[in-house]
Design a protein around this motif. Sequence first.
Motif, PDB file in Angstrom:
ATOM      1  N   ARG A 130       0.884  -1.201   0.255  1.00  0.00           N
ATOM      2  CA  ARG A 130      -0.243  -0.157   0.453  1.00  0.00           C
ATOM      3  C   ARG A 130       0.916   1.303   0.110  1.00  0.00           C
ATOM      4  NH1 ARG A 130      -2.803  -3.559  -1.314  1.00  0.00           N
ATOM      5  NH2 ARG A 130      -5.578  -3.702  -0.662  1.00  0.00           N
ATOM      6  N   LYS A 131       0.324   2.096  -0.961  1.00  0.00           N
ATOM      7  CA  LYS A 131       1.478   3.006  -0.879  1.00  0.00           C
ATOM      8  C   LYS A 131       1.102   4.302  -0.488  1.00  0.00           C
ATOM      9  CE  LYS A 131       3.348   2.809  -6.116  1.00  0.00           C
ATOM     10  NZ  LYS A 131       3.620   3.268  -6.603  1.00  0.00           N
ATOM     11  N   LEU A 132       1.584   4.586   1.194  1.00  0.00           N
ATOM     12  CA  LEU A 132       0.627   5.211   2.714  1.00  0.00           C
ATOM     13  C   LEU A 132       2.530   5.244   3.051  1.00  0.00           C
ATOM     14  CD1 LEU A 132      -1.823   3.463   3.593  1.00  0.00           C
ATOM     15  CD2 LEU A 132      -2.595   5.580   2.515  1.00  0.00           C
ATOM     16  N   LEU A 133       1.644   6.675   3.535  1.00  0.00           N
ATOM     17  CA  LEU A 133       2.975   7.122   4.517  1.00  0.00           C
ATOM     18  C   LEU A 133       3.517   6.324   5.597  1.00  0.00           C
ATOM     19  CD1 LEU A 133       3.127  11.348   4.697  1.00  0.00           C
ATOM     20  CD2 LEU A 133       5.288   9.343   3.546  1.00  0.00           C
ATOM     21  N   LEU A 134       2.374   5.796   6.110  1.00  0.00           N
ATOM     22  CA  LEU A 134       2.968   4.883   8.044  1.00  0.00           C
ATOM     23  C   LEU A 134       3.076   3.767   6.848  1.00  0.00           C
ATOM     24  CD1 LEU A 134       1.348   4.543  10.211  1.00  0.00           C
ATOM     25  CD2 LEU A 134      -0.394   3.419   9.222  1.00  0.00           C
ATOM     26  N   CYS A 135       2.866   2.956   6.128  1.00  0.00           N
ATOM     27  CA  CYS A 135       3.781   1.889   5.384  1.00  0.00           C
ATOM     28  C   CYS A 135       5.130   2.041   4.946  1.00  0.00           C
ATOM     29  CB  CYS A 135       2.989   1.411   3.692  1.00  0.00           C
ATOM     30  SG  CYS A 135       1.357   0.297   4.431  1.00  0.00           S
ATOM     31  N   GLY A 136       5.769   3.169   4.402  1.00  0.00           N
ATOM     32  CA  GLY A 136       6.747   3.452   4.440  1.00  0.00           C
ATOM     33  C   GLY A 136       7.511   3.837   5.118  1.00  0.00           C
ATOM     34  N   PHE A 137       7.378   4.231   6.871  1.00  0.00           N
ATOM     35  CA  PHE A 137       7.934   4.644   7.989  1.00  0.00           C
ATOM     36  C   PHE A 137       8.384   2.785   8.235  1.00  0.00           C
ATOM     37  CE2 PHE A 137       5.861   8.643   8.724  1.00  0.00           C
ATOM     38  CZ  PHE A 137       6.198   9.163   7.783  1.00  0.00           C
ATOM     39  N   HIS A 138       7.128   2.075   8.181  1.00  0.00           N
ATOM     40  CA  HIS A 138       7.260   0.716   8.496  1.00  0.00           C
ATOM     41  C   HIS A 138       8.372   0.154   7.930  1.00  0.00           C
ATOM     42  CE1 HIS A 138       6.989  -3.637   9.307  1.00  0.00           C
ATOM     43  NE2 HIS A 138       5.654  -3.834   8.315  1.00  0.00           N
ATOM     44  N   GLU A 139       8.417   0.373   6.800  1.00  0.00           N
ATOM     45  CA  GLU A 139       9.196  -0.339   5.836  1.00  0.00           C
ATOM     46  C   GLU A 139      10.589  -0.263   6.247  1.00  0.00           C
ATOM     47  OE1 GLU A 139       5.635  -0.556   2.103  1.00  0.00           O
ATOM     48  OE2 GLU A 139       7.806   0.369   1.887  1.00  0.00           O
ATOM     49  N   ALA A 140      10.522   1.262   6.479  1.00  0.00           N
ATOM     50  CA  ALA A 140      12.147   2.059   6.306  1.00  0.00           C
ATOM     51  C   ALA A 140      12.281   1.785   8.581  1.00  0.00           C
ATOM     52  CB  ALA A 140      11.828   3.387   6.927  1.00  0.00           C
ATOM     53  N   THR A 141      11.641   0.863   8.987  1.00  0.00           N
ATOM     54  CA  THR A 141      11.953   0.772  10.614  1.00  0.00           C
ATOM     55  C   THR A 141      12.195  -0.767  10.269  1.00  0.00           C
ATOM     56  OG1 THR A 141      10.403   1.926  10.967  1.00  0.00           O
ATOM     57  CG2 THR A 141      11.327  -0.240  12.694  1.00  0.00           C
ATOM     58  N   LEU A 142      11.860  -2.055   9.652  1.00  0.00           N
ATOM     59  CA  LEU A 142      12.233  -2.796   8.829  1.00  0.00           C
ATOM     60  C   LEU A 142      13.994  -2.720   8.598  1.00  0.00           C
ATOM     61  CD1 LEU A 142       8.682  -5.219   8.930  1.00  0.00           C
ATOM     62  CD2 LEU A 142      10.342  -4.630  11.453  1.00  0.00           C
ATOM     63  N   ALA A 143      13.795  -1.963   7.516  1.00  0.00           N
ATOM     64  CA  ALA A 143      15.274  -2.132   6.364  1.00  0.00           C
ATOM     65  C   ALA A 143      16.260  -1.523   7.893  1.00  0.00           C
ATOM     66  CB  ALA A 143      14.699  -1.177   5.957  1.00  0.00           C
ATOM     67  N   GLY A 144      15.788  -0.557   8.823  1.00  0.00           N
ATOM     68  CA  GLY A 144      17.225  -0.115   9.516  1.00  0.00           C
ATOM     69  C   GLY A 144      17.608  -1.754  10.510  1.00  0.00           C
ATOM     70  N   PHE A 145      16.533  -2.662  10.909  1.00  0.00           N
ATOM     71  CA  PHE A 145      17.028  -3.028  11.781  1.00  0.00           C
ATOM     72  C   PHE A 145      17.799  -4.224  10.881  1.00  0.00           C
ATOM     73  CE2 PHE A 145      14.371  -1.905  15.215  1.00  0.00           C
ATOM     74  CZ  PHE A 145      14.690  -2.054  15.831  1.00  0.00           C
ATOM     75  N   SER A 146      17.674  -4.722   9.274  1.00  0.00           N
ATOM     76  CA  SER A 146      17.805  -5.694   8.644  1.00  0.00           C
ATOM     77  C   SER A 146      19.395  -5.016   8.218  1.00  0.00           C
ATOM     78  CB  SER A 146      17.237  -5.603   7.518  1.00  0.00           C
ATOM     79  OG  SER A 146      17.533  -6.388   6.531  1.00  0.00           O
ATOM     80  N   ILE A 147      19.543  -3.817   8.105  1.00  0.00           N
ATOM     81  CA  ILE A 147      20.742  -3.139   7.510  1.00  0.00           C
ATOM     82  C   ILE A 147      21.847  -3.170   8.738  1.00  0.00           C
ATOM     83  CG2 ILE A 147      22.289  -1.078   6.957  1.00  0.00           C
ATOM     84  CD1 ILE A 147      19.701  -0.344   5.388  1.00  0.00           C
ATOM     85  N   ALA A 148      21.234  -3.401  10.044  1.00  0.00           N
ATOM     86  CA  ALA A 148      22.237  -3.471  10.667  1.00  0.00           C
ATOM     87  C   ALA A 148      22.842  -4.570  10.863  1.00  0.00           C
ATOM     88  CB  ALA A 148      22.137  -2.480  11.757  1.00  0.00           C
ATOM     89  N   GLU A 149      21.898  -5.876  11.168  1.00  0.00           N
ATOM     90  CA  GLU A 149      22.191  -7.019  11.171  1.00  0.00           C
ATOM     91  C   GLU A 149      23.080  -7.828   9.829  1.00  0.00           C
ATOM     92  OE1 GLU A 149      18.663  -9.005  11.373  1.00  0.00           O
ATOM     93  OE2 GLU A 149      18.545  -8.803  13.888  1.00  0.00           O
ATOM     94  N   TYR A 150      23.100  -7.193   8.337  1.00  0.00           N
ATOM     95  CA  TYR A 150      23.982  -7.317   7.412  1.00  0.00           C
ATOM     96  C   TYR A 150      25.286  -6.736   7.760  1.00  0.00           C
ATOM     97  CZ  TYR A 150      25.752  -6.312   2.204  1.00  0.00           C
ATOM     98  OH  TYR A 150      26.568  -6.839   1.918  1.00  0.00           O
ATOM     99  N   LEU A 151      25.037  -5.605   8.180  1.00  0.00           N
ATOM    100  CA  LEU A 151      26.640  -5.372   7.979  1.00  0.00           C
ATOM    101  C   LEU A 151      27.737  -5.972   9.076  1.00  0.00           C
ATOM    102  CD1 LEU A 151      25.531  -1.286   7.633  1.00  0.00           C
ATOM    103  CD2 LEU A 151      27.222  -3.098   6.012  1.00  0.00           C
ATOM    104  N   THR A 152      26.193  -5.905  10.083  1.00  0.00           N
ATOM    105  CA  THR A 152      27.712  -6.646  11.870  1.00  0.00           C
ATOM    106  C   THR A 152      27.895  -8.361  11.725  1.00  0.00           C
ATOM    107  OG1 THR A 152      25.204  -6.652  13.170  1.00  0.00           O
ATOM    108  CG2 THR A 152      26.740  -4.559  13.026  1.00  0.00           C
TER     109      THR A 152
END
Length: 355
Positions: A306-328
């Motif tokens: 769904r192209k909603l800001l709320l969904c984008g914020f949720h995606e950014a949150t999960l991506a943040g955790f995923s990137i941190a785990e990818y880099l460490t």
Amino acid sequence: MTTAIPSKPPVETDVAVIGAGAVGMFQVFQLGLQGLHCHLIDALPHLGGQCAQLYPHKPIYDIPGIKACSGAELVERLREQMAPFAPTLHLAQQVQTLVQQDDGRWLLGTDQGTTLLAKAVVIAAGVGAFVPKTVKLEGIEALVGHSVHYHPADLGPLALQGQHVLVHGGDELAVQAALDAVHHQAASVTLMHRRDVFTAPEALLAQLRMHQDAGHIRVLAAQPQALQAEGSALSAVTVTLPDGNSHDLDVQQWLVFQGISPKLGPVADWGLELVKKQLPVDTGTFVTEAPGIYAVGDINTYPGKRKLLLCGFHEATLAGFSIAEYLTDKPVLLQYTTTSTRLHELLGVTGTLPT
């Protein structure tokens, strides 16, 4: 993909975020909570993307905990929120190249010559880079950024004081700009559109009529035909009236509101899988098919998207955790901003509500 050799050493960073709209700004915040520094890149000369460019004055009602705020207010709140993490901004630049290096990092190059070497990249480009619809007149290119402005919101009030101002457009932003030019004491203000009908809230139109009746704003139905300039200084614009006659307007500052067009641009050339001009992602990590490349917001696609800001914020949150785990290469401990002293240190807060 082959390794590209830049002309000068690139700037190294943890993460490069492509797109400085609302979701891209929140992505910087989420990555900051993970202790990762970001470089933030956008084709527009200012932060905010669609919120700043398309509806800065329109209310948004579906941001959690905020009954209503304008696009501009949301951008300012997000700017303040990510400020503790001091992202490096590269505005008015478009990423042209994205090439994976032998060590797994990604080399980015912009149309302004900026080169970055990032351990991970987040594409938060929305529906693409916003490119203004330009005026096609001979000699106008030399005036852009000096006396012809496609991003007038970035002009300070003193830029219009004592100037003959032409506002060109028929939407709410154009009407507001004409009113602002009067407020900023322009020598004269002309609001020009192909027809004398404007799309704006009635309150703004009422103000426009009041200033028009008082002689503060001239409303003109016309089309630009030619310009007169010396170097980068504009002096007049020749316009064609509905009856076919021509008329010369004294103009020193030309504010163009002809709309903007989102263009996918170079993203299509980066070798990433695209489905209907969107990047498929894994919903657990929001990584694309390429390791280290993530996509959040309107640029991505997945079942149930769904192209909603709320969904984008949720995606950014999960991506943040995923990137941190990818880099460490290890799981990231879940911490809460309400109680974590580490997060409080990153945010520069004491744990009490700001006064």
